[in-house]
Design a protein around this motif. Structure first.
Motif, mmCIF file in Angstrom:
data_model
loop_
_atom_site.group_PDB
_atom_site.id
_atom_site.type_symbol
_atom_site.label_atom_id
_atom_site.label_comp_id
_atom_site.label_asym_id
_atom_site.label_seq_id
_atom_site.Cartn_x
_atom_site.Cartn_y
_atom_site.Cartn_z
ATOM 1 N N VAL A 174 0.874 -1.174 0.000
ATOM 2 C CA VAL A 174 0.000 0.000 0.000
ATOM 3 C C VAL A 174 0.913 1.226 0.000
ATOM 4 O O VAL A 174 1.676 1.447 0.948
ATOM 5 C CB VAL A 174 -0.925 0.018 1.234
ATOM 6 C CG1 VAL A 174 -1.802 1.259 1.233
ATOM 7 C CG2 VAL A 174 -1.787 -1.244 1.269
ATOM 8 N N ALA A 175 0.859 2.012 -1.057
ATOM 9 C CA ALA A 175 1.808 3.102 -1.255
ATOM 10 C C ALA A 175 1.808 4.064 -0.063
ATOM 11 O O ALA A 175 0.756 4.474 0.424
ATOM 12 C CB ALA A 175 1.469 3.863 -2.538
ATOM 13 N N GLY A 176 3.010 4.414 0.388
ATOM 14 C CA GLY A 176 3.178 5.368 1.480
ATOM 15 C C GLY A 176 3.357 4.728 2.836
ATOM 16 O O GLY A 176 3.852 5.367 3.766
ATOM 17 N N VAL A 177 2.960 3.469 2.979
ATOM 18 C CA VAL A 177 3.076 2.783 4.266
ATOM 19 C C VAL A 177 4.498 2.250 4.431
ATOM 20 O O VAL A 177 5.063 1.663 3.511
ATOM 21 C CB VAL A 177 2.067 1.624 4.370
ATOM 22 C CG1 VAL A 177 2.233 0.884 5.701
ATOM 23 C CG2 VAL A 177 0.643 2.142 4.237
ATOM 24 N N THR A 178 5.082 2.470 5.616
ATOM 25 C CA THR A 178 6.402 1.942 5.933
ATOM 26 C C THR A 178 6.383 1.299 7.316
ATOM 27 O O THR A 178 5.527 1.608 8.147
ATOM 28 C CB THR A 178 7.487 3.036 5.886
ATOM 29 O OG1 THR A 178 7.112 4.117 6.756
ATOM 30 C CG2 THR A 178 7.674 3.561 4.473
ATOM 31 N N SER A 202 -0.100 -9.238 1.612
ATOM 32 C CA SER A 202 -0.956 -8.294 0.885
ATOM 33 C C SER A 202 -1.739 -9.020 -0.197
ATOM 34 O O SER A 202 -1.402 -10.136 -0.597
ATOM 35 C CB SER A 202 -0.128 -7.167 0.254
ATOM 36 O OG SER A 202 0.635 -7.658 -0.842
ATOM 37 N N ARG A 203 -2.788 -8.365 -0.662
ATOM 38 C CA ARG A 203 -3.572 -8.830 -1.796
ATOM 39 C C ARG A 203 -3.899 -7.645 -2.698
ATOM 40 O O ARG A 203 -4.134 -6.530 -2.224
ATOM 41 C CB ARG A 203 -4.879 -9.489 -1.340
ATOM 42 C CG ARG A 203 -4.694 -10.763 -0.546
ATOM 43 C CD ARG A 203 -4.136 -11.889 -1.397
ATOM 44 N NE ARG A 203 -4.057 -13.139 -0.660
ATOM 45 C CZ ARG A 203 -3.006 -13.515 0.071
ATOM 46 N NH1 ARG A 203 -1.953 -12.710 0.174
ATOM 47 N NH2 ARG A 203 -3.009 -14.676 0.697
ATOM 48 N N GLN A 204 -3.940 -7.909 -4.023
ATOM 49 C CA GLN A 204 -4.326 -6.890 -4.997
ATOM 50 C C GLN A 204 -5.541 -7.367 -5.769
ATOM 51 O O GLN A 204 -5.730 -8.566 -5.989
ATOM 52 C CB GLN A 204 -3.160 -6.569 -5.935
ATOM 53 C CG GLN A 204 -2.010 -5.882 -5.212
ATOM 54 C CD GLN A 204 -0.960 -5.314 -6.143
ATOM 55 O OE1 GLN A 204 -0.648 -5.907 -7.179
ATOM 56 N NE2 GLN A 204 -0.399 -4.170 -5.789
ATOM 57 N N THR A 242 -5.006 -2.307 -3.387
ATOM 58 C CA THR A 242 -4.247 -3.191 -2.510
ATOM 59 C C THR A 242 -4.804 -3.157 -1.096
ATOM 60 O O THR A 242 -5.235 -2.109 -0.614
ATOM 61 C CB THR A 242 -2.759 -2.765 -2.479
ATOM 62 O OG1 THR A 242 -2.240 -2.756 -3.806
ATOM 63 C CG2 THR A 242 -1.935 -3.707 -1.620
ATOM 64 N N LEU A 243 -4.793 -4.309 -0.440
ATOM 65 C CA LEU A 243 -5.000 -4.381 1.001
ATOM 66 C C LEU A 243 -3.858 -5.203 1.583
ATOM 67 O O LEU A 243 -3.531 -6.272 1.068
ATOM 68 C CB LEU A 243 -6.340 -5.026 1.347
ATOM 69 C CG LEU A 243 -6.676 -5.081 2.847
ATOM 70 C CD1 LEU A 243 -8.158 -4.851 3.103
ATOM 71 C CD2 LEU A 243 -6.239 -6.414 3.472
ATOM 72 N N ILE A 259 -3.762 -7.144 14.657
ATOM 73 C CA ILE A 259 -3.791 -7.139 13.193
ATOM 74 C C ILE A 259 -3.998 -5.711 12.713
ATOM 75 O O ILE A 259 -4.989 -5.066 13.077
ATOM 76 C CB ILE A 259 -4.929 -8.017 12.629
ATOM 77 C CG1 ILE A 259 -4.920 -9.407 13.253
ATOM 78 C CG2 ILE A 259 -4.847 -8.097 11.118
ATOM 79 C CD1 ILE A 259 -6.059 -9.657 14.200
ATOM 80 N N VAL A 260 -3.066 -5.204 11.928
ATOM 81 C CA VAL A 260 -3.197 -3.878 11.326
ATOM 82 C C VAL A 260 -3.397 -4.065 9.830
ATOM 83 O O VAL A 260 -2.573 -4.700 9.165
ATOM 84 C CB VAL A 260 -1.961 -3.005 11.596
ATOM 85 C CG1 VAL A 260 -2.119 -1.637 10.933
ATOM 86 C CG2 VAL A 260 -1.739 -2.842 13.098
ATOM 87 N N LEU A 261 -4.501 -3.517 9.315
ATOM 88 C CA LEU A 261 -4.827 -3.608 7.894
ATOM 89 C C LEU A 261 -4.739 -2.227 7.264
ATOM 90 O O LEU A 261 -5.263 -1.247 7.814
ATOM 91 C CB LEU A 261 -6.244 -4.160 7.706
ATOM 92 C CG LEU A 261 -6.538 -5.531 8.307
ATOM 93 C CD1 LEU A 261 -8.022 -5.854 8.164
ATOM 94 C CD2 LEU A 261 -5.690 -6.610 7.646
ATOM 95 N N ALA A 262 -4.106 -2.148 6.122
ATOM 96 C CA ALA A 262 -4.006 -0.905 5.363
ATOM 97 C C ALA A 262 -4.534 -1.135 3.962
ATOM 98 O O ALA A 262 -4.317 -2.211 3.385
ATOM 99 C CB ALA A 262 -2.562 -0.414 5.294
ATOM 100 N N THR A 263 -5.216 -0.146 3.398
ATOM 101 C CA THR A 263 -5.705 -0.251 2.021
ATOM 102 C C THR A 263 -5.713 1.115 1.375
ATOM 103 O O THR A 263 -5.783 2.145 2.056
ATOM 104 C CB THR A 263 -7.114 -0.873 1.978
ATOM 105 O OG1 THR A 263 -7.494 -1.073 0.604
ATOM 106 C CG2 THR A 263 -8.144 0.018 2.662
ATOM 107 N N ASP A 264 -5.638 1.117 0.054
ATOM 108 C CA ASP A 264 -5.772 2.374 -0.698
ATOM 109 C C ASP A 264 -7.165 2.516 -1.307
ATOM 110 O O ASP A 264 -7.408 3.432 -2.098
ATOM 111 C CB ASP A 264 -4.699 2.479 -1.789
ATOM 112 C CG ASP A 264 -4.622 1.250 -2.683
ATOM 113 O OD1 ASP A 264 -5.515 0.371 -2.579
ATOM 114 O OD2 ASP A 264 -3.683 1.159 -3.485
#
Length: 348
Positions: A30-34, A186-188, A197-198, A236-241
């Protein structure tokens, strides 16, 4: 352990679900996540911090939509009440051990104060988000050894590429009787012809020995005397765009529990199981001249794909955490074997 282009689980022949992973197969797809770690191994200590930076700007001034779901609430996390009330995330996320939460809070508050000196009684305070698992089986948690400097080191180390396994907040934790740790996946998928993406990152410290079910149906159990009760935790931390509102993000976070259940977890009485999801699609200004703010939002009929992705990434991230973690000896002769070694012995 350095990440491969697939994942420790896939390298071991274990595939979770049917959606395709992103190029790194981690939350940083996920773009921007580090993500960054500070690992502390010293004497009887096996502990640390893991930091997740949701974007590379000033997150207090440019917040993100977020929501959390408490699967089982045996935990000492900070910041989740305001996340659910206001629907926003305004600091990085820190993961640590149970007695390191206070130092994480201090580190995040001072970080935001240094970037935003306007924070005060008149302009609003700041809501640090820190979550934890108890690493007291392998590590001397009662030493209360972690410091603000350790938390800041994890924040400073944040990068798109990061290690999984026994690192950072995953250094001293256990999972299904094996060595646990930090894992990611991740999954796209496509929506309206565009790829989204998530990604998930887990701190896997849960599950009763003997209950682990692998994706191929095998049950994996360490060789140990006497089954211990389920007293662990998982964050659990989930990130998505994908553009989602806080209510939808809470629904997505809840589906992380499906990934845990696929592994054989039943969320025991003494287990702290928490999901937190955020979207990077739109930044929410701390201050706005407009009374009405327009925001995009996914149509509810299309959300099932994200539910599936949340379950699949959570399941795979836990397996990645375990397989990437070598066996570990800890305080007072404690020991956790490696799932990777168990898999190797079975295959042999």
């Amino acid at each position: 352990m350095s990440l491969s282009s697939t994942s420790p689980a896939r390298d071991a022949g274990l595939t979770c679900g049917t959606l395709e992973p992103g190029p790194r197969n981690t939350i940083t797809d996920v773009a921007g996540v580090t993500v960054g770690h500070k690992t502390v191994i010293d004497g009887n200590l096996r502990t640390g911090f893991t930091a997740i930076l949701p974007h590379q700007g000033n997150i207090f001034m440019e917040k993100l939509a977020a929501g959390s779901d408490v699967i089982n609430g045996f935990g000492k996390s900070a910041g989740l009440i305001q996340v659910d009330e206001l629907g926003t995330l305004e600091t990085p996320i820190l993961l640590t051990n149970t007695f390191g939460v206070a130092e994480g809070i201090h580190a995040l508050i001072r970080r935001e104060l240094s970037e935003n000196p306007q924070i005060d009684r008149a302009k609003g305070t700041v809501n640090p988000v820190v979550m934890e698992c108890n690493d007291g089986y392998l590590s001397d948690i009662n030493a209360i050894a972690l410091t603000e400097a350790d938390a800041n080191a994890a924040l400073a180390a944040a990068s798109e590429d990061f290690d999984q396994g026994s690192v950072g907040a995953g250094t001293g934790i256990s999972c299904f009787g094996f060595k646990g740790g930090i894992g990611s996946s991740s999954r796209q998928f496509q929506l309206e012809g565009k790829i989204y993406t998530l990604g998930a990152l887990v701190q896997a410290n849960f599950g009763k020995a003997g209950d682990l079910v692998l994706p191929d149906g095998r049950r994996a159990a360490p060789n140990e005397e006497g089954a211990q009760p389920e007293r662990g935790s998982v964050i659990i931390v989930l990130a998505t765009d994908v553009p989602l509102d806080s209510r939808q993000l809470k629904r997505v976070a809840r589906r992380a529990g499906a990934g845990l259940a696929r592994l054989g977890a039943y969320y025991g009485n003494g287990s702290g199981d928490i999901g937190l999801a955020f979207s990077t699609a739109q930044r929410i200004p701390h201050l706005s001249k407009n009374s009405i703010v327009a925001r995009d939002c996914l149509h509810e009929d299309k959300i099932d794909t994200l539910f599936q992705a949340a379950a699949e990434t959570t399941q795979e991230a836990v397996l990645n955490a375990m397989i990437a973690s070598p066996a570990m000896h800890g305080k007072n002769g404690s020991f956790r074997p490696s799932l990777a070694e168990w898999l190797g012995n079975v295959q042999d």
